[in-house]
Design a protein around this motif. Structure first.
Motif, short mmCIF file in Angstrom:
data_model
loop_
_atom_site.label_atom_id
_atom_site.label_comp_id
_atom_site.label_asym_id
_atom_site.label_seq_id
_atom_site.Cartn_x
_atom_site.Cartn_y
_atom_site.Cartn_z
N ARG A 5 0.82 -1.22 0.00
CA ARG A 5 0.00 0.00 0.00
C ARG A 5 0.85 1.27 0.00
N SER A 6 1.98 1.22 0.71
CA SER A 6 2.81 2.43 0.81
C SER A 6 3.34 2.83 -0.58
N LEU A 7 3.43 1.87 -1.50
CA LEU A 7 3.92 2.17 -2.85
C LEU A 7 2.94 3.03 -3.66
N LEU A 8 1.67 3.00 -3.24
CA LEU A 8 0.64 3.72 -4.01
C LEU A 8 0.98 5.19 -4.18
N GLU A 9 1.55 5.78 -3.15
CA GLU A 9 1.87 7.22 -3.17
C GLU A 9 2.89 7.55 -4.25
N LEU A 10 3.66 6.56 -4.66
CA LEU A 10 4.79 6.83 -5.57
C LEU A 10 4.46 6.58 -7.04
N ILE A 11 3.27 6.06 -7.27
CA ILE A 11 2.93 5.63 -8.62
C ILE A 11 2.62 6.83 -9.51
N ASP A 12 3.10 6.80 -10.76
CA ASP A 12 2.63 7.82 -11.68
C ASP A 12 1.87 7.22 -12.85
N PHE A 13 2.39 6.16 -13.43
CA PHE A 13 1.69 5.55 -14.56
C PHE A 13 1.13 4.18 -14.18
N TYR A 14 -0.11 3.93 -14.55
CA TYR A 14 -0.85 2.76 -14.09
C TYR A 14 -1.39 2.05 -15.33
N LEU A 15 -1.04 0.77 -15.50
CA LEU A 15 -1.53 0.01 -16.66
C LEU A 15 -2.78 -0.78 -16.29
N VAL A 16 -3.81 -0.67 -17.14
CA VAL A 16 -4.99 -1.53 -17.04
C VAL A 16 -5.02 -2.38 -18.31
N THR A 17 -5.17 -3.69 -18.17
CA THR A 17 -5.13 -4.56 -19.34
C THR A 17 -6.49 -4.59 -20.05
N LYS A 62 3.23 -13.16 -11.36
CA LYS A 62 4.66 -13.48 -11.45
C LYS A 62 5.40 -12.35 -12.18
N GLN A 63 4.81 -11.85 -13.26
CA GLN A 63 5.46 -10.77 -14.01
C GLN A 63 5.61 -9.51 -13.17
N CYS A 64 4.64 -9.27 -12.30
CA CYS A 64 4.69 -8.05 -11.47
C CYS A 64 5.76 -8.14 -10.38
N GLY A 65 6.01 -9.36 -9.91
CA GLY A 65 7.07 -9.54 -8.90
C GLY A 65 6.82 -8.74 -7.64
N SER A 66 7.91 -8.38 -6.97
CA SER A 66 7.76 -7.72 -5.67
C SER A 66 7.68 -6.20 -5.79
N GLU A 67 7.99 -5.66 -6.98
CA GLU A 67 8.07 -4.19 -7.08
C GLU A 67 6.86 -3.54 -7.72
N THR A 68 6.01 -4.36 -8.33
CA THR A 68 4.84 -3.80 -9.03
C THR A 68 3.57 -4.28 -8.37
N ILE A 69 2.69 -3.34 -8.05
CA ILE A 69 1.41 -3.69 -7.44
C ILE A 69 0.54 -4.41 -8.47
N PHE A 70 -0.08 -5.50 -8.05
CA PHE A 70 -0.93 -6.27 -8.96
C PHE A 70 -2.36 -6.32 -8.41
N LEU A 71 -3.28 -5.69 -9.16
CA LEU A 71 -4.69 -5.65 -8.76
C LEU A 71 -5.55 -6.38 -9.78
N VAL A 72 -6.68 -6.90 -9.32
CA VAL A 72 -7.64 -7.55 -10.22
C VAL A 72 -8.89 -6.68 -10.28
N ASN A 73 -9.39 -6.46 -11.50
CA ASN A 73 -10.60 -5.66 -11.67
C ASN A 73 -11.81 -6.47 -11.26
N ASP A 74 -12.60 -5.90 -10.39
CA ASP A 74 -13.95 -6.41 -10.16
C ASP A 74 -14.04 -7.72 -9.36
N ARG A 75 -13.18 -8.70 -9.64
CA ARG A 75 -13.34 -10.06 -9.14
C ARG A 75 -12.55 -10.29 -7.85
N VAL A 76 -13.24 -10.08 -6.73
CA VAL A 76 -12.63 -10.29 -5.42
C VAL A 76 -12.22 -11.75 -5.26
N ASP A 77 -13.03 -12.66 -5.80
CA ASP A 77 -12.71 -14.09 -5.68
C ASP A 77 -11.39 -14.43 -6.36
#
Ligand code: 3NM
Length: 216
Positions: A5-17, A62-77
């Motif tokens: 979560r602390s990384l969120l403050e540092l983000i500038d560009f965000y990719l949505v697939t 796996k591609q995101c690794g430890s440095e990139t935040i990985f979120l899923v759209n919509d699907r909590v499951d």
């Protein structure tokens, strides 16, 4: 799961697939964007089976690794199934308070909002950031609604203390206005995934955003 979560403050560009628009496929897009320095990826897949989505989400994680935040759209499951860093949900998806109780306190929840009232409500209900949508007209999301315009970003920013991520119709030309308008971060879907060189485009966005910030 690591708490990013602390990384969120540092983000500038965000990719949505978006596999329906992608030239080279979602996995290629994510790999190239992460290599270019993108530090937040949202897996947004509107077709296919749950099984295929889980398997693809595992590869993206796996591609995101430890440095990139990985979120899923919509699907909590699916986010829980693959141990993602969190979810991004819309106003018509699962209520955020229920999503929070399922996901726990450590995971990130982003919520799409269209105005100040929704943004304040999102923060009150525990969102970690808001996606302010749509800034410009876009054909990527058919029900996106009326464009807000970059000049209205600051009033949303001033009303809340969580990051404001701008989305909708953003390209390399108009992203300067979006950053000057007060956005903490921005999403571009079609401008990235419809391009022949996702790595180059992502780098260009990141460069423009950082240079614009230096001048603000
Ligand atoms: N809102 P593009 S996704 C306008 O999740 C919009 O709230 C979204 O695509 C949300 O960068 C989306 O191609 C589409 O305009 C943005």
């Amino acid at each position: 799961m690591s708490n990013k979560r602390s990384l969120l403050e540092l983000i500038d560009f965000y990719l949505v697939t978006d596999s329906s628009l992608s030239r080279k496929g979602t996995l290629s897009d994510v790999g190239n964007a992460v290599e270019a320095g993108c530090r937040i990826v949202q897996y947004r897949e509107k077709s296919g089976s749950t099984r295929d989505m889980v398997l693809e989400a595992l590869q993206i994680k796996k591609q995101c690794g430890s440095e990139t935040i990985f979120l899923v759209n919509d699907r909590v499951d699916i986010a829980l199934a693959v141990d993602a860093d969190g979810v991004h949900i819309g106003q018509d998806d699962m209520p955020i308070t229920i999503a929070r109780s399922l996901l726990g306190e450590d995971r990130i929840i982003g919520l799409t909002v269209h105005n100040i009232t929704e943004a304040i409500e999102a923060e009150r209900n525990g969102a970690d950031y808001v996606g302010l949508s749509p800034i410009f007209n876009t054909s990527t999301k058919k029900d996106a609604g009326e464009s807000i315009g970059p000049q209205r970003i600051q009033e949303v920013k001033d009303a809340i203390s969580i990051p404001v991520v701008a989305i909708g119709g953003i390209d390399k030309q108009n992203c300067v206005e979006v950053i000057r308008g007060g956005a903490d971060s921005l999403v571009a879907i079609s401008a990235i995934v419809c391009s022949d060189d996702v790595k180059r485009e992502t780098k260009d966005f990141i460069d423009i955003i950082r240079k614009t910030r230096l001048k603000c």
